[in-house]
Design an enzyme around this catalytic site. Structure first.
Site, PDB file in Angstrom:
ATOM      1  N   GLY A 136       6.588 -13.186  52.746  1.00 60.22           N
ATOM      2  CA  GLY A 136       5.770 -13.600  53.832  1.00 60.22           C
ATOM      3  C   GLY A 136       6.550 -14.835  54.530  1.00 60.22           C
ATOM      4  N   GLU A 181      10.711 -13.909  49.222  1.00 61.49           N
ATOM      5  CA  GLU A 181      11.272 -13.395  50.332  1.00 61.49           C
ATOM      6  C   GLU A 181      10.714 -13.432  51.654  1.00 61.49           C
ATOM      7  OE1 GLU A 181      13.380 -10.627  49.812  1.00 61.49           O
ATOM      8  OE2 GLU A 181      13.604 -11.075  47.551  1.00 61.49           O
ATOM      9  N   CYS A 199      11.141  -7.729  58.744  1.00 60.94           N
ATOM     10  CA  CYS A 199      11.821  -8.996  58.583  1.00 60.94           C
ATOM     11  C   CYS A 199      13.250  -9.016  58.784  1.00 60.94           C
ATOM     12  CB  CYS A 199      11.497  -9.408  57.165  1.00 60.94           C
ATOM     13  SG  CYS A 199      12.017  -8.079  55.904  1.00 60.94           S
TER      14      CYS A 199
HETATM   15  P1  NAD Z   1       2.322 -14.819  55.627  1.00 59.27           P
HETATM   16  O1  NAD Z   1       3.166 -15.663  55.164  1.00 59.27           O
HETATM   17  O2  NAD Z   1       1.255 -15.262  56.697  1.00 59.27           O
HETATM   18  O3  NAD Z   1       1.436 -13.978  54.642  1.00 59.27           O
HETATM   19  C1  NAD Z   1       1.928 -13.394  53.533  1.00 59.27           C
HETATM   20  C2  NAD Z   1       0.713 -13.482  52.441  1.00 59.27           C
HETATM   21  O4  NAD Z   1       0.153 -14.980  52.170  1.00 59.27           O
HETATM   22  C3  NAD Z   1      -0.352 -12.628  52.695  1.00 59.27           C
HETATM   23  O5  NAD Z   1      -0.962 -11.678  51.756  1.00 59.27           O
HETATM   24  C4  NAD Z   1      -1.484 -13.633  53.449  1.00 59.27           C
HETATM   25  O6  NAD Z   1      -2.707 -13.196  52.820  1.00 59.27           O
HETATM   26  C5  NAD Z   1      -0.988 -14.742  52.224  1.00 59.27           C
HETATM   27  N1  NAD Z   1      -1.397 -16.132  52.834  1.00 59.27           N
HETATM   28  C6  NAD Z   1      -1.609 -16.267  54.386  1.00 59.27           C
HETATM   29  N2  NAD Z   1      -1.895 -17.646  54.339  1.00 59.27           N
HETATM   30  C7  NAD Z   1      -2.140 -18.328  53.069  1.00 59.27           C
HETATM   31  C8  NAD Z   1      -2.388 -19.469  52.538  1.00 59.27           C
HETATM   32  N3  NAD Z   1      -2.948 -20.330  53.271  1.00 59.27           N
HETATM   33  N4  NAD Z   1      -2.356 -19.562  51.381  1.00 59.27           N
HETATM   34  C9  NAD Z   1      -2.001 -18.489  50.330  1.00 59.27           C
HETATM   35  N5  NAD Z   1      -1.661 -17.380  50.668  1.00 59.27           N
HETATM   36  C10 NAD Z   1      -1.890 -17.227  51.899  1.00 59.27           C
HETATM   37  O7  NAD Z   1       3.369 -13.848  56.146  1.00 59.27           O
HETATM   38  P2  NAD Z   1       2.956 -12.366  57.076  1.00 59.27           P
HETATM   39  O8  NAD Z   1       2.338 -12.868  58.429  1.00 59.27           O
HETATM   40  O9  NAD Z   1       1.994 -11.343  56.574  1.00 59.27           O
HETATM   41  O10 NAD Z   1       4.112 -11.753  57.131  1.00 59.27           O
HETATM   42  C11 NAD Z   1       5.388 -12.142  58.220  1.00 59.27           C
HETATM   43  C12 NAD Z   1       6.390 -12.797  57.694  1.00 59.27           C
HETATM   44  O11 NAD Z   1       6.925 -12.282  56.323  1.00 59.27           O
HETATM   45  C13 NAD Z   1       7.476 -13.219  58.546  1.00 59.27           C
HETATM   46  O12 NAD Z   1       8.127 -14.396  58.567  1.00 59.27           O
HETATM   47  C14 NAD Z   1       8.664 -12.027  57.975  1.00 59.27           C
HETATM   48  O13 NAD Z   1       9.913 -12.146  58.271  1.00 59.27           O
HETATM   49  C15 NAD Z   1       8.317 -12.302  56.500  1.00 59.27           C
HETATM   50  N6  NAD Z   1       8.823 -11.041  55.821  1.00 59.27           N
HETATM   51  C16 NAD Z   1       9.798 -11.066  54.963  1.00 59.27           C
HETATM   52  C17 NAD Z   1      10.307  -9.929  54.193  1.00 59.27           C
HETATM   53  C18 NAD Z   1      11.230  -9.909  53.269  1.00 59.27           C
HETATM   54  O14 NAD Z   1      11.290  -8.991  52.604  1.00 59.27           O
HETATM   55  N7  NAD Z   1      11.924 -10.997  53.356  1.00 59.27           N
HETATM   56  C19 NAD Z   1       9.490  -8.886  54.345  1.00 59.27           C
HETATM   57  C20 NAD Z   1       8.393  -8.583  55.282  1.00 59.27           C
HETATM   58  C21 NAD Z   1       8.067  -9.955  55.919  1.00 59.27           C
END
Ligand code: NAD
Length: 467
Positions: free
Chosen positions: A194, A216, A250
């Site tokens: 995330g 990641e 990502c």
């Molecule tokens: P995010 O960090 O908002 O959410 C990821 C997960 O965290 C979700 O399951 C969400 O429900 C949970 N979450 C959200 N808020 C939370 C909180 N306050 N406490 C605990 N858990 C919480 O990310 P996103 O918007 O789903 O994805 C986008 C981001 O992910 C981008 O920055 C992208 O670059 C990154 N990403 C990285 C990869 C990789 O493999 N490196 C792959 C895909 C996406």
């Protein structure tokens, strides 16, 4: 399932999975292999349901879902099935002569009960690829899909319940609240994909239990173009990597740094490549995605004001459609150049040369991926030696992650830890050091006290000679 969850039943589920792990049922080869076979059936028999869900959440074309989600995970899974026995065997290590006779080996052990938290952009791949490693390594697992891809979340929950051992794998649907309850539990590992903001919450909560984490994350992955080589190919490769999944990838190129002589040509070729991929009006293309939520749509469309739209820019809030867009004349200080874009907006910024591009990249956080489009060996070497990023691709975009032998992960702000291929197994295993020495002859007596002058001299001479 989401509505029925509360802190109490989250805790109970995790305890149940812990007890199952403690029963040793997940440790042996047969159980692991059986779960990987079941996961393969889940992906093949459930493919149509998964494709429909990805279409509903992100307007992903089934072929794109095949390439980037189902097929991708199947390749990881089949590799794990083929290699599992060998991976489980561990390795033999050389024993120093001073310790001989003895034998030393590393034996991979499952960690225990682990948590996998996924994002919404590749909502199947980024849950199931880590799950392959977690099951191959013999763990019990909780999966937390993203609430922003609700159709895929529901389908993953239903399919996991149907195909996998319910005593060992549980899916817990929901948003930050459910995530919070989960993160309060003691885990043996947390695998989070995330953004950096939430990653800090994850790391902080994990620290309370000293739980190791894999993070990641994302960031701004740059592309450098110096105008050498076939610019049509360069533009096509950038456009594909950028606009697949409507830029919500990502490792998507976040912005382009281009030398002044190549800027005009690149912009023309990029516009042409976009037409080739998605037609004159991408809103009519079956192959072009949609923005995941209205919030993200508004965030992205507000970026269009931060530069000159060179091509694209059409949008529609109702369907969360944003055309593949090339943006010029952006200020380095504007949010489009300081924050991860994560959508179909591609700023093109001119830099005098490769040196300036390297300086520009190095003053920002270390990116997840860096792309260098150049046929000049000296330019490629300069980027290799003087920049840092999770991955570095020459003359191609976002392709490194399909090589199972390459680590997939970030560095610095783009993440910690890496997986894919055998590394996914290693992430969820403890490499236990196992040393075995016969009781006789008792050669160790040579180094026990009392350290008489004679013994000290002998031991020092022996160790120095043997080291
Ligand atoms: P995010 O960090 O908002 O959410 C990821 C997960 O965290 C979700 O399951 C969400 O429900 C949970 N979450 C959200 N808020 C939370 C909180 N306050 N406490 C605990 N858990 C919480 O990310 P996103 O918007 O789903 O994805 C986008 C981001 O992910 C981008 O920055 C992208 O670059 C990154 N990403 C990285 C990869 C990789 O493999 N490196 C792959 C895909 C996406």
């Amino acid at each position: 399932m989401a509505s029925g969850l509360n802190r109490k039943n989250v805790t109970e589920t995790v305890e149940r999975l812990r007890n199952y792990f403690a029963s040793d049922a997940t440790r042996d080869f047969a159980w692991r292999r059986q779960q990987l076979d079941a996961l393969e059936r889940l992906l093949t028999e459930g493919a149509t349901d998964i494709e429909d869900a990805l279409r509903a959440d992100l307007h992903k074309h089934p072929t794109e879902s095949e390439i980037t989600e189902i097929g991708f995970v199947l390749a990881e899974l089949r590799l794990a099935k083929r290699k599992l026995r060998r991976w489980m065997r561990g390795s033999r290590e050389r024993v120093p002569l001073a310790l001989a006779p003895a034998s030393a080996r590393t034996v991979p052990q499952p960690l225990g009960t682990v948590l996998i938290v996924g994002p919404w952009n590749y909502p199947l791949q980024l849950l199931i690829a880590p799950l392959v490693g977690a099951l191959a390594a013999g763990n019990t697992v909780v999966i937390k899909p993203s609430e922003l891809a609700p159709a895929t979340s529901a389908v993953v929950a239903a399919l996991v319940e149907k195909y996998l051992d319910p005593a060992a794998v549980a899916v817990m649907e929901g948003g930050p609240e459910v995530s919070g309850w989960l993160l309060d539990q003691p885990w043996d590992h947390i695998f989070f994909t995330g953004g950096g903001r939430v990653a800090k919450i994850v790391a902080e909560k994990a620290a309370r239990h000293l739980t190791p984490v894999t993070l990641e994350l994302g960031g701004k992955s740059p592309v450098f173009v110096d105008g050498t080589g076939n610019m049509k190919s360069v533009a096509r490769r950038i456009a594909w990597a950028k606009f697949i999944n409507a830029g919500q990838t990502c490792v998507a190129p976040d912005y382009v740094l281009v030398t002044p002589d190549a800027q005009e040509r690149l912009q023309v070729e990029l516009a042409g490549a976009i037409r080739e991929l998605y037609g004159d009006d991408p809103s009519l293309s079956d192959d072009y995605g949609r923005i995941i939520s209205t919030d993200h749509y508004l965030r992205l469309t507000s970026m269009l004001r931060l530069g000159t739209v060179v091509s694209g820019g059409r949008k529609e809030v109702g369907t969360r459609y944003l055309e593949p867009t090339i943006l010029a004349d952006v200020l380095p200080t504007s949010t489009v150049m300081t924050e991860e874009i994560f959508g179909p907006v591609l700023p093109v910024v001119t830099v005098p040369d490769a040196e300036s591009a390297i300086a520009f990249i190095n003053q920002l956080d270390k990116p997840l991926a860096l792309y260098v489009m150049s046929t000049r060996r000296s330019v490629r070497r300069a980027f290799l030696e003087r920049t840092s990023s999770g991955a570095l691709d020459f003359n191609v975009g976002a392709a490194h992650l399909s090589v199972p032998g390459l680590p997939f992960g970030g560095v610095g702000a783009s993440g910690m830890g890496a997986y894919h291929g055998k590394r996914s197994f290693d992430v969820f295993s403890h490499q236990r050091a196992v040393l075995s020495k016969p009781l006789s002859p008792d050669t160790l007596r040579l180094i026990y006290p009392p350290y008489t002058p004679r013994k000290s001299k002998f031991v020092t001479a022996l160790l120095r000679r043997l080291s």
